[in-house]
Design a protein around this motif. Sequence first.
Motif, PDB file in Angstrom:
ATOM      1  N   VAL A 170      14.678  -4.227  17.137  1.00 34.37           N
ATOM      2  CA  VAL A 170      15.631  -5.205  16.622  1.00 34.37           C
ATOM      3  C   VAL A 170      15.245  -6.579  17.152  1.00 34.37           C
ATOM      4  CG1 VAL A 170      18.051  -5.850  16.422  1.00 34.37           C
ATOM      5  CG2 VAL A 170      17.424  -3.432  16.633  1.00 34.37           C
ATOM      6  N   LEU A 171      15.142  -7.547  16.257  1.00 31.72           N
ATOM      7  CA  LEU A 171      14.815  -8.909  16.649  1.00 31.72           C
ATOM      8  C   LEU A 171      16.063  -9.658  17.097  1.00 31.72           C
ATOM      9  CD1 LEU A 171      12.259  -9.836  13.833  1.00 31.72           C
ATOM     10  CD2 LEU A 171      11.837  -8.818  16.087  1.00 31.72           C
ATOM     11  N   ALA A 172      15.872 -10.871  17.579  1.00 35.63           N
ATOM     12  CA  ALA A 172      16.969 -11.625  18.186  1.00 35.63           C
ATOM     13  C   ALA A 172      18.138 -11.845  17.236  1.00 35.63           C
ATOM     14  CB  ALA A 172      16.448 -12.970  18.694  1.00 35.63           C
ATOM     15  N   ASP A 173      17.878 -12.018  15.950  1.00 35.30           N
ATOM     16  CA  ASP A 173      18.959 -12.298  15.004  1.00 35.30           C
ATOM     17  C   ASP A 173      19.597 -11.050  14.431  1.00 35.30           C
ATOM     18  OD1 ASP A 173      16.988 -11.354  13.335  1.00 35.30           O
ATOM     19  OD2 ASP A 173      16.946 -13.112  12.012  1.00 35.30           O
ATOM     20  N   LEU A 203      10.891 -10.625  22.971  1.00 38.87           N
ATOM     21  CA  LEU A 203      10.657 -10.868  21.554  1.00 38.87           C
ATOM     22  C   LEU A 203      11.483  -9.964  20.663  1.00 38.87           C
ATOM     23  CD1 LEU A 203       6.750 -11.217  21.533  1.00 38.87           C
ATOM     24  CD2 LEU A 203       8.467 -13.024  21.725  1.00 38.87           C
ATOM     25  N   GLY A 204      11.976  -8.886  21.182  1.00 42.81           N
ATOM     26  CA  GLY A 204      12.765  -7.927  20.437  1.00 42.81           C
ATOM     27  C   GLY A 204      13.114  -6.764  21.334  1.00 42.81           C
ATOM     28  N   VAL A 205      14.013  -5.911  20.861  1.00 39.81           N
ATOM     29  CA  VAL A 205      14.450  -4.748  21.637  1.00 39.81           C
ATOM     30  C   VAL A 205      13.964  -3.485  20.938  1.00 39.81           C
ATOM     31  CG1 VAL A 205      16.429  -3.453  22.515  1.00 39.81           C
ATOM     32  CG2 VAL A 205      16.479  -5.964  22.509  1.00 39.81           C
ATOM     33  N   ILE A 206      13.093  -2.740  21.582  1.00 42.87           N
ATOM     34  CA  ILE A 206      12.582  -1.488  21.030  1.00 42.87           C
ATOM     35  C   ILE A 206      13.688  -0.441  21.097  1.00 42.87           C
ATOM     36  CG2 ILE A 206      10.906   0.374  21.339  1.00 42.87           C
ATOM     37  CD1 ILE A 206       9.004  -1.751  22.512  1.00 42.87           C
ATOM     38  N   THR A 207      13.994   0.180  19.967  1.00 49.09           N
ATOM     39  CA  THR A 207      15.060   1.181  19.916  1.00 49.09           C
ATOM     40  C   THR A 207      14.544   2.591  19.688  1.00 49.09           C
ATOM     41  OG1 THR A 207      15.372   0.650  17.568  1.00 49.09           O
ATOM     42  CG2 THR A 207      16.827  -0.448  19.170  1.00 49.09           C
ATOM     43  N   PRO A 440      -4.425 -21.919  29.084  1.00 45.95           N
ATOM     44  CA  PRO A 440      -3.479 -22.802  28.396  1.00 45.95           C
ATOM     45  C   PRO A 440      -3.319 -22.481  26.912  1.00 45.95           C
ATOM     46  CG  PRO A 440      -4.881 -24.079  29.860  1.00 45.95           C
ATOM     47  CD  PRO A 440      -5.439 -22.691  29.841  1.00 45.95           C
ATOM     48  N   GLY A 441      -4.420 -22.175  26.249  1.00 50.57           N
ATOM     49  CA  GLY A 441      -4.328 -21.839  24.838  1.00 50.57           C
ATOM     50  C   GLY A 441      -3.513 -20.575  24.608  1.00 50.57           C
ATOM     51  N   ARG A 442      -3.719 -19.589  25.441  1.00 47.32           N
ATOM     52  CA  ARG A 442      -2.966 -18.327  25.317  1.00 47.32           C
ATOM     53  C   ARG A 442      -1.481 -18.567  25.579  1.00 47.32           C
ATOM     54  NH1 ARG A 442      -2.078 -13.925  29.122  1.00 47.32           N
ATOM     55  NH2 ARG A 442      -1.752 -11.965  27.997  1.00 47.32           N
ATOM     56  N   LEU A 443      -1.180 -19.354  26.592  1.00 51.31           N
ATOM     57  CA  LEU A 443       0.217 -19.641  26.900  1.00 51.31           C
ATOM     58  C   LEU A 443       0.893 -20.396  25.759  1.00 51.31           C
ATOM     59  CD1 LEU A 443      -0.034 -20.617  30.673  1.00 51.31           C
ATOM     60  CD2 LEU A 443       1.066 -18.586  29.722  1.00 51.31           C
ATOM     61  N   ALA A 444       0.183 -21.338  25.155  1.00 57.30           N
ATOM     62  CA  ALA A 444       0.746 -22.081  24.028  1.00 57.30           C
ATOM     63  C   ALA A 444       1.049 -21.147  22.861  1.00 57.30           C
ATOM     64  CB  ALA A 444      -0.218 -23.188  23.597  1.00 57.30           C
ATOM     65  N   ALA A 445       0.142 -20.209  22.608  1.00 54.15           N
ATOM     66  CA  ALA A 445       0.371 -19.239  21.529  1.00 54.15           C
ATOM     67  C   ALA A 445       1.566 -18.348  21.844  1.00 54.15           C
ATOM     68  CB  ALA A 445      -0.879 -18.399  21.310  1.00 54.15           C
ATOM     69  N   LYS A 450       7.252 -16.825  20.813  1.00 55.32           N
ATOM     70  CA  LYS A 450       8.621 -16.731  21.325  1.00 55.32           C
ATOM     71  C   LYS A 450       9.562 -17.601  20.508  1.00 55.32           C
ATOM     72  CE  LYS A 450      11.978 -16.121  24.456  1.00 55.32           C
ATOM     73  NZ  LYS A 450      12.761 -14.854  24.553  1.00 55.32           N
ATOM     74  N   ALA A 451       9.155 -18.825  20.219  1.00 58.88           N
ATOM     75  CA  ALA A 451       9.998 -19.743  19.457  1.00 58.88           C
ATOM     76  C   ALA A 451      10.234 -19.243  18.039  1.00 58.88           C
ATOM     77  CB  ALA A 451       9.365 -21.131  19.429  1.00 58.88           C
ATOM     78  N   ALA A 452       9.236 -18.591  17.461  1.00 58.78           N
ATOM     79  CA  ALA A 452       9.372 -18.101  16.088  1.00 58.78           C
ATOM     80  C   ALA A 452      10.308 -16.903  16.000  1.00 58.78           C
ATOM     81  CB  ALA A 452       7.994 -17.733  15.535  1.00 58.78           C
ATOM     82  N   LEU A 453      10.200 -15.983  16.940  1.00 65.45           N
ATOM     83  CA  LEU A 453      10.985 -14.748  16.869  1.00 65.45           C
ATOM     84  C   LEU A 453      12.338 -14.867  17.558  1.00 65.45           C
ATOM     85  CD1 LEU A 453       8.297 -11.951  17.408  1.00 65.45           C
ATOM     86  CD2 LEU A 453       9.219 -12.872  15.283  1.00 65.45           C
TER      87      LEU A 453
END
Length: 468
Positions: A170-173, A203-207, A440-445, A450-453
């Motif tokens: 289940v995603l955040a929304d 990022l989500g809750v595994i059920t 830094p590139g990995r952290l930015a991704a 996180k912001a998208a999901l």
Amino acid sequence: MEAMPLDDAFLDRLRALDLGLTEAAPAYLEEPRGRWHGAAAPLARPRDVEGVSALLAACNEAGVPVVPYGGGTGLVGGQIHEAGGAVLLSLERLNEVREVAAADGALIVEAGVTLAEVQQAAEEAGCLFPLSIASEGTARIGGVLATNAGGVNVLRYGNARDLVLGIEAVLADGTVIRDLKRLRKDNSGYDLRHLLIGSEGTLGVITAASLRLLPRPAEVATAFLAVESPAGALDLLQDLQGQLGEVISAFELVHRQGLDFLAEHFPDMTHPLETRPDWMVLVEVGGAYGTAKALETGLADAFERGAVSDAVIAQNEGQRDALWAVRETIPEANRLTGSISSHDISVPLSRLPEFIERGRVAVAEVAPDARINCFGHVGDGNLHYNAFPAAGRDKRDYANQRDAVQRAVHDLVVSLGGSVSAEHGVGRLKTADLERYGDPGRLAAMRAIKAALDPRGILNPGVILTQS
């Protein structure tokens, strides 16, 4: 993100959803090492994925943080929220084995099923689920996957993510991802399964999960060996792999300090060898009939060339359990001793001996009298490298040195191309380490994902990524 207060109207809305809402008991606000203590919080215990979805939708709308809680066995504080104003989400009532599909090599279970129960269900189907960790009796599969747990059989079978065919989450929304396939091949776009596994509930809750089942070995053989050094242990591993092939499931390094702690805290425990050599290995193999004999032959060759100086091979299941009890009780003996600083690290196999030697020197420069207990899954490069007080002293005596010890160890690990979080995850413990050592590139991704999901940042805030 600052959470809105949990006012009565919001709590009444949650109660109307039939989520088993109560005030969290103290056990839900603690973690095994006692480093974090959660703030008082409402505890939601939904019965199904629809309940999880309804909870997350309500919390997302209200901007209320949600902290997923599995079995509470995590060692990096991911299940604890100290700031308050959050809802704890326990998956304990999602505890059904939904389907056993032995013909497909799959087992579909809900997130609240313990790892031991998963292993039992696989055994009853005549199969094997090989993931094994010390806390398997209480660790729930949702948390095991959320942290991508490792354990003693990674050498042969991989981490948790390597044993998952599909997930439900289940995603955040409140959006439900239903992807409980049993397929070995499914090349149909982004693999959200592997994105959510290891994300520690951010990022989500595994059920639920569709887990791989494997054939049970016809023979299992276990031995406890004395070796000259970590380098000698790795040479032995390479030799045995050359002779036996891919049947070695566990290859655990044990240092004498671990046996000394066992003798101190568990005096009735029988030690496998007549003496306590500096370095030992616990090896286990499993395969077709003849595997046990092949191990005996390989160890006889090792004796002849001096690679092994003493050994005991389990002759029955009781002896096998006794050998494993030595390895599995070391963490408890460590806990009773009380560490200055504990490190769950990995380095390339070729650099392990160098790390062990240089790590001893690095710690001594900060805390000259500290004792080191170095043990763990040497076959896959993962060591638990822990510093302890000198005999007669307490870990509190080293309070001003703890951070420096950790920094010295972690700096060395990274310089050797390793990771400061091998199998326990990042949680709240290692967010600063991830910022310090991460690409830094990995952290930015990661932040973009996180912001998208989770655009409102409600899912386990402060875990893995620092809060902005």
